[in-house]
Every structure is written in structure tokens, then in C-alpha cells.
Design a protein around this motif. Structure first.
Motif, PDB file in Angstrom:
ATOM      1  N   TYR A  92       1.014  -1.088   0.142  1.00 29.24           N
ATOM      2  CA  TYR A  92      -0.068  -0.032   0.007  1.00 29.24           C
ATOM      3  C   TYR A  92       0.941   1.174   0.221  1.00 29.24           C
ATOM      4  O   TYR A  92       2.083   1.327   0.554  1.00 29.24           O
ATOM      5  CB  TYR A  92      -0.823   0.124   1.115  1.00 29.24           C
ATOM      6  N   TRP A 114     -10.812   0.292   2.798  1.00 31.18           N
ATOM      7  CA  TRP A 114      -9.670  -0.435   2.002  1.00 31.18           C
ATOM      8  C   TRP A 114     -10.277  -1.785   1.739  1.00 31.18           C
ATOM      9  O   TRP A 114     -11.461  -2.160   2.060  1.00 31.18           O
ATOM     10  CB  TRP A 114      -8.702  -0.327   3.190  1.00 31.18           C
ATOM     11  N   SER A 118      -6.211  -2.231  -2.145  1.00 27.69           N
ATOM     12  CA  SER A 118      -5.953  -0.606  -2.410  1.00 27.69           C
ATOM     13  C   SER A 118      -6.646   0.042  -0.774  1.00 27.69           C
ATOM     14  O   SER A 118      -7.256  -0.737  -0.232  1.00 27.69           O
ATOM     15  CB  SER A 118      -6.982  -0.110  -3.325  1.00 27.69           C
ATOM     16  N   THR A 119      -6.057   1.169  -0.658  1.00 29.17           N
ATOM     17  CA  THR A 119      -7.000   2.013   0.352  1.00 29.17           C
ATOM     18  C   THR A 119      -7.876   2.808  -0.501  1.00 29.17           C
ATOM     19  O   THR A 119      -7.273   3.330  -1.791  1.00 29.17           O
ATOM     20  CB  THR A 119      -5.745   2.747   1.260  1.00 29.17           C
ATOM     21  N   ARG A 138      -2.287  -1.185  -4.429  1.00 26.84           N
ATOM     22  CA  ARG A 138      -0.886  -1.681  -4.043  1.00 26.84           C
ATOM     23  C   ARG A 138       0.066  -1.693  -5.415  1.00 26.84           C
ATOM     24  O   ARG A 138      -0.450  -1.852  -6.351  1.00 26.84           O
ATOM     25  CB  ARG A 138      -0.977  -2.813  -3.441  1.00 26.84           C
TER      26      ARG A 138
END
Ligand SMILES: Nc1ncnc2c1ncn2[C@@H]1O[C@H](COP(=O)(O)OP(=O)(O)OP(=O)(O)O)[C@@H](O)[C@H]1O
Length: 591
Positions: A92, A114, A118-119, A138
């Protein structure tokens, strides 16, 4: 701001392994989170003061008082967030509030959520002057490739195309991609996708109703919108979602700008109240105790006193704060009405309990009224209109991270366990109709608050054995064609088509389950079961398609979609005309 922070390599990094295109199912998620728990009892914080003295690392241990934070964003329940060990090269991006993206066009505001890829952050788009949701993927190659595939799929299902293709209503129920670019940070180059901002997902809604089922009026809206979205995806776009589940259907928040304003005001109020509370506590504590605390405090603490200024701290893992959706927040309408200087509308029908305590709610409301905000939102709807609004919800299908094309399946390991179709479990061919199975499981869950199938393993049988047994108990024998063609059929069934590892089955038809276990009145149980069963046909080629199910009488009185029917689709039609309906179309994929 964020880019000036150094991110020291303080996390011991397990060796990275390259895996095939990832399919992150809920069971994987659970085990991943459990593994991460112990590490996350330490919340790592990078501190940086306003004097640019360089980053400083502090560890906040569980049980100790958390350090001051600039805002709510830095305090979070770590076990519900991404794992700290995934902040590493290939992992991340350590995003932070105020960080600029795409040459300064986007400014990060707060974290929304999240996932394994991903966030996701709320950001301000300085060009359109509106808020957007930014998914920062990521950076590892495998995630990047998956993200690039996701972008292609998202572009295909984009609502502007849907509008042009005459699928105006349907394409509104799929999350729109607004922009995409890459962003380089300490952990590598990340694909970033920009979306319209939505609110909480349906799992949050299920929880708000304490797993007792959501009122049918809302379930019908969700079901009809979901089916319209799937019809467009399957019939027009040739896209299969492959991971329909409550977490991947998000609720709209309405007027995003007004909600963001409302949430920011509330946050500010909370911060101010905490400050006042802290000051009051400090004054009431005797000086010797205070001295004892300061003598134990860290270097940063003394520097804070020396500089006389408050430190700005950035937490690597930020707590997710989805925007409140009208339906899932008890006090949403009350707060909004307060902001508009109006009296309170009546409570939501069968208002669920939430995590917000009565005290907190009262505090928030009181603090808002004391601010004398009048019509801050610019919303001049009447109280009556606000009430009616509370009956209408809009949902969108999100997360095309595991989606694929009708003629290009990336993997056969699809669908989250509870929503997995029999053809996938048994290892048969599958297609778009697998999404319909998941949709039916999801609708049942909305109605009852329980999974339709919740398999578990025992000492003599696997989760798959149990899953198939539960399917048979509810829907009858697995068709012989699936047994003949399933790659794994032999491990579950003997030559007589009986389950090898589970012998005693208790047949319990859906209508009876709804009536006996969930106490639906006879007639309603009958109608719901007539609605769900065609979508749960065991043979994927015979499963009812989404477009036809939009026309089901159960959905005729769906609030907001009363007149919506798809005249070109036949009720209970089996999608025979939809390419890739039950198997991958062979040939050379165009994608
Ligand atoms: N457009 C959006 N608006 C608001 N919140 C969003 C939006 N998109 C995603 N989120 C939030 O971020 C979370 C993660 O998003 P998403 O599921 O797309 O990520 P992912 O990394 O692909 O996850 P997964 O592990 O499910 O594949 C969602 O559950 C939701 O809470």
C-alpha cells in the motif's frame, strides 16, 4: 505535505511471492486479518512537527493513552483496517491527509475504506471543485496488472456509454470511473483510480439492522437496482462481476458536497469538544501528577512544550470513515435537519441501533444547534420532502477488481464463499449466470440478516462438501449434467450421485425456511421464494437472467422504480441469448 514525510523501513518484510491474478475471498480476508491482529496491537505512528525537524517514530501500545491527534483520522480500530505488514515496497501507499496527487489536481481529505488491492480516500478535485473517491492500489506488479484490467472493465461499463446505449437507468447502478493515473511513493508506483463518492456498503446496512433483516421496502429497491446493473453488465458490456456480495454494493450518499460539509463540521465539533474536555481534565489534575507524567514523556513531548506548538502526527494506518448514508445512520436526518435550521423529521422506520451512543448523538446534535448553522447545505427541501427522501435509496455495484469478460475468464476461483455458485464449487463451466446466484444469496441476506449458505468443515467433510449439502437441502439434487462435467464432482459424489462425505440430509425448501425460521407470513414467503428460486436454479444455463427478473411482480411497487420494466426481457427467461451466459465464449478475446 505527505510526500515530504520519510517512511523508514521499520517493518520487517516477509519475502514477496509472485502469485497469479489474486482472488481475495472473504475467507482469505478473515485469516489475513487474524494473522495481522497481533502485529497491529501496536499502532505505529510517524510523527513530524511543524518545524520540519524530520520524522519521528512513536509506538502507541494498546492500553496506553493515545497521543494527541490532529483529528479523528489518526485514531482507528486497527483490526478493521489493512495490515501494517502490507506497507512495504509493492504494498500500500502510505497516503496521508493533505497529500497531493496527479500534479496537485487532487488533495486527500480522509480515508473511506480499504480492500486487499487498495486503500480508498476521499479527495478534493481542484479542477471540478468537487469531492471524489480515490482508490490507491498496491504497487506490486500483480496488483498493478489487475488494476489495469479493472480500468478496462470499468471503462466498458461506464455510465456515459450506458446512457448512449439506452441503458440509462441500469448503468446508473454501476460505480463510474472518472479518471486514472499513477502516483509514485516510497513503496513504488501505484495505479490510482478516481470514482464518484459513495457511502457505506450493504454489509454496514445489514449490521445496522443487527442481522435481523432490512425492511422489505428497501430490499426491493436494492434488488431492482442490482438486477438492472447486472443486466447492463451482462447483456450490453459482456462483463461478469464474479464477486457480488454486500461489501461490493455501495449506497449513494445523496448530495456529496453537503454531506462532506456536514461531516467536517461534526468532526470539528468533536475535536473542539475533546480539546475543551482535555483542558478541563488537565486543570483539575494536581501539578505533581502532571509533573510525573511529563518526566516519563518522550522527547517529542518535551519538544512540544519547548516549541509551545502542537505536533502534527501522521498515522500510517488511518481509520476508515465512510461517509454516512441516509439509511445506515440513525441520526443522519436529524443532523441534516439541524443544519438546515429545521425541526427533526420522524425517525427512520424500524430505526436500527447503531454504535453511536445516545450521549454521543445528543452531543453532536446539541453542538450543531449551538453553532447556529442555518441552511448550510443550501438544501431547501421541506421536512416532508426530507422524510420522503429517507424512503428512497440508491445503490451501485462497485469493485470490479475480480471482474472478467464473457470471452476471457482470468481464473476459475471466483466468488466469495457464501455467494459461490454450485457450478463453480463443482468445477463446471460458468458464465454471467454465476453473478445471478450471488445476487439471490445477497437478496436473501438482506431480507433475513443471515447468509443463505454458510458452510463449515467438520472432521469428516470439507467446507465444499458442506456447501453442496446445504444447496441440495434447500434446492434439491444437483443436475446430472453438472455431476458429469464438474472437474471436482468425483471428490464430492459417488457413482450413484450421492454425496460421499455427508449422508444425512435434511430437506428444507426455501418457502418453509422463510416461514418457519424467519417468520414471514405464508403469502410473503411464497412470493419471495417465487422471486428467488429462478435465480437459484442449479443448472447455470437455466438460471433466470437479471433483465427478466427486473419484471418480477414482487418488484412492481419498488419505491422510485415503480414504472421501470424491461419490455425486451422475458420474466424467468434464462439468458440463452446472452453471450457467455453459462460458459466462457471460446475464441480470441478482444481485450
Ligand atoms: N467510490 C467509493 N466511494 C466511497 N467509498 C468507496 C468507494 N469505493 C470504495 N470505497 C470503500 O473502499 C473499500 C474498498 O474498496 P474496493 O472494494 O473497491 O477495494 P479493493 O482493494 O479492490 O478491495 P477487495 O479486497 O474487496 O477487492 C470499500 O469497501 C468501500 O468501503
Amino acid at each position: 505535505m505527505g510526500s515530504s514525510i520519510n517512511y523508514p523501513g521499520f517493518v520487517s518484510e516477509p519475502k514477496q511471492t509472485v502469485v497469479p491474478k489474486p482472488v481475495f475471498l472473504r475467507e482469505n480476508l478473515k485469516s489475513k486479518q487474524t494473522a495481522a491482529k497481533s502485529k497491529l496491537s501496536l499502532a505505529l505512528q510517524i510523527q513530524k512537527d511543524d518545524d520540519e525537524e524530520g520524522p519521528e517514530l512513536s509506538v502507541h501500545k494498546e492500553g496506553e493513552e493515545a497521543p494527541d491527534s490532529e483529528s479523528d483520522y489518526s485514531s482507528c480500530d486497527e483490526k478493521n483496517e489493512e495490515s501494517l505488514i502490507d506497507y512495504k515496497p509493492g504494498g500500500y501507499h502510505p497516503a496521508s491527509r493533505g497529500e497531493l496527487y496527479n500534479n496537485g489536481r487532487y488533495i486527500l481529505v480522509r480515508k473511506l475504506g480499504w480492500g486487499h488491492f487498495s486503500t480508498v480516500w476521499l479527495a478534493k478535485d481542484t479542477v471540478s471543485n468537487a469531492h471524489v473517491a480515490m482508490k490507491v492500489v498496491r504497487s506490486d506488479k500483480v496488483y498493478t496488472e489487475a488494476a489495469l484490467d479493472e480500468i478496462k472493465l470499468l471503462k466498458r461499463v461506464s455510465s456515459s456509454d450506458g446512457f448512449l446505449e439506452g441503458f440509462c437507468e441500469a448503468s446508473k447502478h454501476i460505480l463510474s470511473l472518472l479518471d486514472n493515473f499513477t502516483h509514485t511513493g516510497p513503496n513504488g508506483k501505484h495505479v490510482v483510480m478516481v470514482f464518484e463518492v459513495l457511502g457505506e456498503n450493504l454489509l454496514a446496512l445489514i449490521k445496522k439492522y443487527e442481522h435481523r433483516g432490512i425492511p422489505t421496502m428497501y430490499v426491493k429497491q436494492i434488488a431492482k437496482q442490482l438486477l438492472l446493473g447486472l443486466d447492463y453488465m451482462h447483456r450490453k458490456c459482456g462483463v461478469i462481476h464474479t464477486d457480488i456480495k454486500p461489501e461490493n454494493v455501495l449506497m449513494e450518499v445523496g448530495d456529496v458536497e453537503a454531506i462532506v460539509k456536514m461531516v467536517e463540521l461534526l468532526d470539528k465539533q468533536k475535536r473542539d469538544q475533546r480539546k475543551v474536555h482535555r483542558r478541563a481534565t488537565r486543570t483539575s489534575i494536581e501539578t505533581p501528577t502532571a509533573t510525573a507524567v511529563s518526566s516519563r514523556s518522550s522527547t517529542s513531548g518535551s519538544r512540544e512544550r519547548v516549541s509551545g506548538r502542537r505536533l502534527r502526527r501522521h498515522t500510517l494506518i488511518t481509520g476508515s470513515q465512510p461517509l454516512p448514508s441516509p439509511l445506515s445512520s440513525t441520526n443522519f436526518f436529524e443532523i441534516k435537519a439541524q443544519m438546515m435550521g429545521q425541526s427533526l423529521p420522524r425517525p427512520m422506520p424500524t430505526t436500527p441501533k447503531t454504535n453511536v451512543s445516545a450521549g454521543e448523538e445528543e452531543q453532536a446534535t446539541n453542538s450543531l444547534s449551538s453553532m447556529e448553522i442555518s441552511n448550510t447545505t443550501g438544501d431547501d427541501r421541506t421536512e416532508e420532502e426530507l422524510r420522503t427522501d429517507s424512503d428512497v435509496i440508491q445503490v451501485k455495484i462497485a469493485d470490479l477488481g475480480n471482474a472478467c469478460w464473457f470471452d476471457e475468464h482470468y481464473t476459475n476461483s471466483i466468488q466469495t464463499r457464501e455467494y459461490r455458485s454450485p457450478e463453480v464449487i463443482i468445477g463446471c463451466e460458468w458464465g454471467a449466470s454465476a453473478d445471478i446466484w450471488s445476487a439471490a444469496c445477497l437478496i436473501f441476506e438482506l431480507l433475513t440478516g443471515d447468509f443463505l449458505f454458510e458452510p463449515d468443515e467438520g472432521h469428516s467433510y470439507s467446507k465444499d462438501d458442506d456447501h453442496i449439502a446445504q444447496i441440495v437441502e434447500l434446492l434439491g439434487e444437483i443436475p446430472s449434467q453438472l455431476l458429469r462435467t464438474g472437474r471436482h464432482a468425483r471428490s464430492f459424489f459417488n457413482s450413484r450421485g450421492q454425496l460421499r462425505n455427508i449422508s444425512k440430509l435434511k430437506f428444507w425448501p426455501l418457502k418453509d425456511v422463510l416461514r418457519e425460521k424467519y417468520k414471514f407470513p405464508e403469502e410473503e414467503a411464497q412470493t419471495i421464494s417465487e422471486f428467488l428460486l429462478p435465480m437459484l436454479r442449479l443448472n447455470p444455463s437455466e438460471r433466470a437472467d437479471a433483465g427478466g427478473m427486473v419484471n418480477h411482480p414482487w418488484l412492481n411497487d419498488t419505491v422510485g422504480l415503480e414504472g421501470v420494466q424491461l419490455s425486451e426481457r422475458q420474466l424467468y427467461g434464462s439468458g440463452a441469448d446472452i453471450p457467455g451466459w453459462y460458459r466462457e465464449v471460446a475464441g480470441h478475446p478482444r481485450h
